[in-house]
Design an enzyme around this catalytic site. Structure first.
Site, mmCIF file in Angstrom:
data_model
loop_
_atom_site.group_PDB
_atom_site.id
_atom_site.type_symbol
_atom_site.label_atom_id
_atom_site.label_comp_id
_atom_site.label_asym_id
_atom_site.label_seq_id
_atom_site.Cartn_x
_atom_site.Cartn_y
_atom_site.Cartn_z
ATOM 1 C CD GLU A 36 -3.295 -0.273 0.205
ATOM 2 O OE1 GLU A 36 -3.252 -0.090 -1.175
ATOM 3 O OE2 GLU A 36 -3.631 -1.671 0.546
ATOM 4 C CG ASP A 39 0.242 3.032 -6.622
ATOM 5 O OD1 ASP A 39 0.683 3.926 -5.862
ATOM 6 O OD2 ASP A 39 -0.767 2.987 -7.213
ATOM 7 N N GLY A 126 -13.082 2.436 -1.570
ATOM 8 C CA GLY A 126 -11.530 2.096 -1.652
ATOM 9 C C GLY A 126 -11.279 0.683 -2.740
ATOM 10 C CG ASP A 174 -6.618 1.889 -7.688
ATOM 11 O OD1 ASP A 174 -6.076 1.023 -7.003
ATOM 12 O OD2 ASP A 174 -6.806 2.995 -7.181
HETATM 13 C C1 GLA Z 1 -5.337 4.447 -4.101
HETATM 14 C C2 GLA Z 1 -4.664 4.914 -5.360
HETATM 15 C C3 GLA Z 1 -3.676 3.776 -5.744
HETATM 16 C C4 GLA Z 1 -2.576 3.575 -4.604
HETATM 17 C C5 GLA Z 1 -3.436 3.330 -3.424
HETATM 18 C C6 GLA Z 1 -2.610 3.095 -2.131
HETATM 19 O O1 GLA Z 1 -6.018 3.442 -4.290
HETATM 20 O O2 GLA Z 1 -5.675 5.177 -6.517
HETATM 21 O O3 GLA Z 1 -2.821 4.431 -7.130
HETATM 22 O O4 GLA Z 1 -1.520 4.591 -4.288
HETATM 23 O O5 GLA Z 1 -4.264 4.470 -3.208
HETATM 24 O O6 GLA Z 1 -1.649 2.074 -2.046
#
Ligand code: GLA
Length: 388
Positions: A36, A39, A126, A174
């Site tokens: 987490e 990215d 989320g 994502d």
């Molecule tokens: C959100 C963002 C992703 C990533 C997560 C944390 O989902 O869209 O790109 O940074 O938070 O891991």
């Protein structure tokens, strides 16, 4: 999964005509298993596509008008690609518009369409409802135009659209998971090279239980951007030791340990530690899964949450309570927040015969200790975007 026949009837009710020429597409939501806030630091992530997501029905028109409607939101819109721009009152329609505009920028041509969306992903939880809308739009319209499809390009265009058109500074995780997911596999992705591997998720009788805190991700935009810039600051300081460093994900835990004294700010140092240790945890998780060591994977999930709570500080009371209560239930191997944080969902690895007891116990304790009522989904890992 949506009832396609019923959805087609509602499409016809809204846009007229008959079933001829209506094509159907589906893009999933995603759950991140571990990795987490790595990215945008060029690190590793390990998400999986879910079996619920967004269904899109498309029919080409003879003119250049594009009409958008949704089963979830009252806002409808009629646009042409030539004049398409962000409009506050267009609400959710800005997401598909963003993708069209950014595909057109790359030279892809489009015509007019009637479009009807049905989303099953709870908003603001989320689980990537926005990436799902973006990717299903990109894939659907590229398919009906017979443009050659490169799924990774679609993920990148969708991310670019979200960054530049929607003004949300997300990383690639994502959109990549939604475009590239594979049934019963998680996706190990190195975010700076986009090298990836589909890793079989052999759950050995365990289930991934997603717990929705129903606390909408509040501070997420400002705090997300604050974390991004703290990571950039850490890179600046560490360049004294690593002159060509561009992203924290290029370092390992030993390298950071040896040089973290270069970071004068204690908060920034903790942020860097989270990112680099979380990266290591992703690789260890993949090793553990490949060796069928589910308990080790569970422990890494717990360590991930702990780090997100104390080092990266992106959890909130509701996420922490839900994880704490989850870990009290027998048969729970691991539990952590998933996604950006500040609300949204947790994911727990639970022995199959304990799932009901888990939902009852965590739901009850969560309602007692917070102002919200939880919802739970037993997550099955599904495919990435596809035509139905
Ligand atoms: C959100 C963002 C992703 C990533 C997560 C944390 O989902 O869209 O790109 O940074 O938070 O891991």
């Amino acid at each position: 999964m949506a009832n396609l026949q019923a959805l087609k009837q509602r499409f016809i009710g809204k846009f007229g005509g008959n079933e001829a020429g209506i094509r159907s597409f589906f893009a999933p939501g995603r759950v991140n298993l571990i990795g987490e806030h790595t990215d945008y630091n060029g690190g590793y992530v390990f998400p999986a596509a879910l079996t619920f997501g967004t269904t899109l029905l498309v029919r080409k028109r003879d003119d250049a008008i594009i009409r958008f409607a949704s089963e979830n939101f009252p806002t409808e819109a009629e646009i042409t690609l030539e004049t398409a721009k962000f409009e506050q009152e267009h609400d959710w329609v800005n997401y598909p518009k963003a993708v069209l505009v950014h595909l057109a920028k790359r030279g892809y041509t489009f015509g007019g369409y009637d479009l009807l969306y049905l989303g099953e992903i709870p908003n603001g939880a989320g689980l990537s409802s926005s990436a799902s809308i973006e990717v299903v739009t990109a894939f659907g319209l590229m398919t009906v135009e017979n443009h050659k499809i490169d799924r990774i390009e679609l993920a990148l265009v969708s991310q670019e659209a979200e960054n530049q058109f929607m003004g949300v500074n997300c990383g690639i995780m994502d959109q990549f998971a939604v475009a590239m997911g594979k049934s019963e596999h998680a996706v190990l992705l190195k975010c700076n090279t986009l090298d990836y591997e589909h890793v079989p998720f052999k759950a050995q009788g365990c289930k991934l239980v997603i717990g929705n805190t129903n606390k909408r991700r509040g501070l997420v935009d400002s705090e997300y951007n604050a974390r991004r810039s703290q990571c950039e600051q850490a890179v600046e300081y560490l360049r004294v030791a690593f002159p060509s460093l561009t992203l924290l994900g290029e370092l390992n835990a030993e390298q950071l340990k040896a040089h973290e004294g270069l970071i004068p700010d204690e908060t920034v140092r903790r942020r860097a530690r989270h990112v680099i240790e979380e990266n290591d945890r992703v690789l260890k998780s993949v090793e553990a899964l490949k060796a069928n060591e589910l308990e080790t994977f569970g422990k890494l999930m717990i360590a991930s949450h702990d780090s997100l709570q104390h080092l990266y500080e992106v959890t909130c009371k509701e996420l922490d309570v839900m994880v704490e209560e989850a870990l009290k239930v027998p048969g729970v191997l691991g539990s952590r927040m998933t996604g950006a944080g500040f609300g949204g969902c947790t994911v727990s690895l639970v022995q199959g015969d304990q799932v009901e007891a888990f939902i009852a116990a965590v739901g009850k304790a969560y309602a007692e200790r917070t102002d919200y009522k939880a919802e739970f989904y037993v997550g099955e890992i599904g495919d990435g975007v596809k035509e139905l």
